[in-house]
Design an enzyme around this catalytic site. Structure first.
Site, PDB file in Angstrom:
ATOM      1  N   GLY A  63      12.941  77.124  49.329  1.00 52.96           N
ATOM      2  CA  GLY A  63      12.301  78.083  50.252  1.00 52.96           C
ATOM      3  C   GLY A  63      11.475  79.004  49.609  1.00 52.96           C
ATOM      4  O   GLY A  63      11.904  80.421  49.292  1.00 52.96           O
ATOM      5  N   GLU A  86       8.516  74.938  50.564  1.00 56.41           N
ATOM      6  CA  GLU A  86       8.475  76.066  51.581  1.00 56.41           C
ATOM      7  C   GLU A  86       8.307  75.152  53.016  1.00 56.41           C
ATOM      8  O   GLU A  86       7.500  74.192  53.000  1.00 56.41           O
ATOM      9  CB  GLU A  86       7.454  76.779  51.276  1.00 56.41           C
ATOM     10  CG  GLU A  86       7.437  77.726  52.550  1.00 56.41           C
ATOM     11  CD  GLU A  86       8.663  78.397  53.209  1.00 56.41           C
ATOM     12  OE1 GLU A  86       8.930  78.735  54.175  1.00 56.41           O
ATOM     13  OE2 GLU A  86       9.188  79.209  52.014  1.00 56.41           O
ATOM     14  N   ARG A  88       8.059  76.258  56.104  1.00 58.41           N
ATOM     15  CA  ARG A  88       7.120  76.709  56.947  1.00 58.41           C
ATOM     16  C   ARG A  88       5.497  76.760  56.656  1.00 58.41           C
ATOM     17  O   ARG A  88       5.121  77.079  55.555  1.00 58.41           O
ATOM     18  CB  ARG A  88       7.316  78.397  57.310  1.00 58.41           C
ATOM     19  CG  ARG A  88       8.916  78.640  57.681  1.00 58.41           C
ATOM     20  CD  ARG A  88       9.048  79.929  57.402  1.00 58.41           C
ATOM     21  NE  ARG A  88       9.364  80.414  55.948  1.00 58.41           N
ATOM     22  CZ  ARG A  88       9.278  81.813  55.646  1.00 58.41           C
ATOM     23  NH1 ARG A  88       9.584  82.823  56.553  1.00 58.41           N
ATOM     24  NH2 ARG A  88       9.391  81.944  54.234  1.00 58.41           N
ATOM     25  N   ASN A 119      10.866  69.659  52.750  1.00 57.54           N
ATOM     26  CA  ASN A 119      12.185  70.018  53.292  1.00 57.54           C
ATOM     27  C   ASN A 119      13.472  69.676  52.117  1.00 57.54           C
ATOM     28  O   ASN A 119      13.640  68.574  52.119  1.00 57.54           O
ATOM     29  CB  ASN A 119      12.323  69.256  54.483  1.00 57.54           C
ATOM     30  CG  ASN A 119      13.692  69.775  55.311  1.00 57.54           C
ATOM     31  OD1 ASN A 119      14.638  70.305  55.061  1.00 57.54           O
ATOM     32  ND2 ASN A 119      13.892  69.660  56.516  1.00 57.54           N
ATOM     33  N   ALA A 120      13.980  70.700  51.710  1.00 58.29           N
ATOM     34  CA  ALA A 120      14.830  70.442  50.718  1.00 58.29           C
ATOM     35  C   ALA A 120      16.271  69.864  51.325  1.00 58.29           C
ATOM     36  O   ALA A 120      16.883  69.084  50.487  1.00 58.29           O
ATOM     37  CB  ALA A 120      15.134  71.642  49.847  1.00 58.29           C
ATOM     38  N   LEU A 139      16.739  81.823  46.806  1.00 64.37           N
ATOM     39  CA  LEU A 139      16.854  83.437  46.747  1.00 64.37           C
ATOM     40  C   LEU A 139      16.696  83.749  48.272  1.00 64.37           C
ATOM     41  O   LEU A 139      15.554  83.446  49.187  1.00 64.37           O
ATOM     42  CB  LEU A 139      15.390  83.988  46.104  1.00 64.37           C
ATOM     43  CG  LEU A 139      15.563  83.368  44.766  1.00 64.37           C
ATOM     44  CD1 LEU A 139      14.418  84.287  43.975  1.00 64.37           C
ATOM     45  CD2 LEU A 139      16.824  83.779  43.784  1.00 64.37           C
ATOM     46  N   ASP A 142      17.890  81.656  54.539  1.00 67.72           N
ATOM     47  CA  ASP A 142      18.107  82.242  56.225  1.00 67.72           C
ATOM     48  C   ASP A 142      19.581  82.122  56.347  1.00 67.72           C
ATOM     49  O   ASP A 142      20.196  81.007  56.120  1.00 67.72           O
ATOM     50  CB  ASP A 142      17.478  81.062  56.767  1.00 67.72           C
ATOM     51  CG  ASP A 142      17.456  81.802  58.518  1.00 67.72           C
ATOM     52  OD1 ASP A 142      18.360  82.178  58.855  1.00 67.72           O
ATOM     53  OD2 ASP A 142      16.496  81.228  59.025  1.00 67.72           O
ATOM     54  N   THR A 217      11.142  88.805  45.329  1.00 64.49           N
ATOM     55  CA  THR A 217      10.658  88.234  46.499  1.00 64.49           C
ATOM     56  C   THR A 217      10.234  89.097  47.513  1.00 64.49           C
ATOM     57  O   THR A 217      10.885  90.314  47.756  1.00 64.49           O
ATOM     58  CB  THR A 217      11.463  87.028  47.210  1.00 64.49           C
ATOM     59  OG1 THR A 217      12.795  87.704  47.544  1.00 64.49           O
ATOM     60  CG2 THR A 217      12.259  86.068  46.067  1.00 64.49           C
ATOM     61  N   GLU A 219      11.660  89.318  50.807  1.00 69.07           N
ATOM     62  CA  GLU A 219      12.788  89.465  51.397  1.00 69.07           C
ATOM     63  C   GLU A 219      13.578  90.477  50.378  1.00 69.07           C
ATOM     64  O   GLU A 219      14.477  91.277  50.820  1.00 69.07           O
ATOM     65  CB  GLU A 219      13.821  88.141  51.568  1.00 69.07           C
ATOM     66  CG  GLU A 219      12.933  87.312  52.480  1.00 69.07           C
ATOM     67  CD  GLU A 219      11.914  86.294  51.758  1.00 69.07           C
ATOM     68  OE1 GLU A 219      11.397  86.622  50.852  1.00 69.07           O
ATOM     69  OE2 GLU A 219      11.157  85.355  52.559  1.00 69.07           O
TER      70      GLU A 219
END
Length: 244
Positions: A63, A86, A88, A119-120, A139, A142, A217, A219
């Site tokens: 991500g 990632e 998205r 997609n991990a 990190l 969600d 990051t 976020e």
């Protein structure tokens, strides 16, 4: 320009993504089918010198978002290959373009990092061999606050088994979040899993990454501006149990 820096306003996407809906992904059938040369051309020369063996990707940012950690890793560990996954599509496209732009601006920069859409939760064994990795990063994942969506969380007993598969004994998993309940959830599941042990943060005083995880990051910067404290944790991959 093809290598111009990307502008986030053209790549913005909602923060929440359903990891169970991953249509349109390009996934290699097996790790040996992964085309690493296209991602890291400087490390896979067309005419390699005698005896040259390209390095393997040993660091994964799950991500990876807009690529803040990847850019940092590139500078800290210039000879180590790091990949960001990632889910998205727009965010993955931004980060890939960001890396291309940084390479074009300064040819020696960011050659050792790359981002792909992936997609991990579903596809890690398609990308990586057993025990290939030595660093894993989660990190500000969600939180998926609703109980009905806890199955979407990136840390769970089943997924820890997969992370243990691709991470070599002695390898480290770094996590950080500004959500106390999620921090407790991740620590609980790692502590309970037989392949991992928690590492006391005091033992990592010389680790250049630990103090940066909360701010590298987007976020993390957002959490810092909001006065929310980053909660890091680190876990070590244990040796396989006898008979495994």
């Amino acid at each position: 320009m093809a290598d111009a820096p990307p502008q986030k306003r053209f790549y913005r996407q909602r923060a929440h993504a359903n990891p169970l809906a991953d249509r349109g992904l390009s996934v290699p059938p097996r790790p040996q089918d992964m085309d690493w040369a296209s991602l890291f051309p400087d490390f896979f020369p067309a005419d390699p010198p005698p005896g040259y063996s390209p390095p393997s990707v040993e660091t994964l940012d799950v991500g990876c978002g807009y690529g803040g950690l990847l850019v940092l890793l590139s500078a800290l560990f210039p000879q180590d290959l790091a990949l960001g996954l990632e889910l998205r599509p727009r965010v993955a496209a931004f980060t890939a373009q960001r890396i291309r732009s940084l390479r074009a601006q300064e040819p020696s920069r960011c050659q050792n990092v790359a981002c792909v859409r992936g997609n991990a939760m579903r596809n890690l064994p398609h990308f990586f061999r057993r025990a290939q990795l030595r660093r894993l990063f989660f990190l500000f994942p969600d939180p998926h606050f609703k109980r009905t969506k806890h199955k979407w969380r990136i840390i769970s007993p089943a997924l820890l088994a997969e992370y243990g598969y691709v991470l070599r004994p002695g390898g480290l998993v770094y996590t950080v979040t500004d959500v106390p309940e999620l921090h407790q959830w991740m620590v609980k599941h790692f502590r309970e899993h037989p392949l991992f042990e928690e590492v006391a943060l005091g033992q990592l005083a010389s680790d250049p990454l630990l103090s940066l995880l909360g701010t590298v990051t987007e976020e993390g910067v957002r959490a810092q501006r909001g006065g929310r404290t980053p909660l890091p944790a680190v876990f070590r991959r244990l040796p396989d149990p006898p008979g495994a």
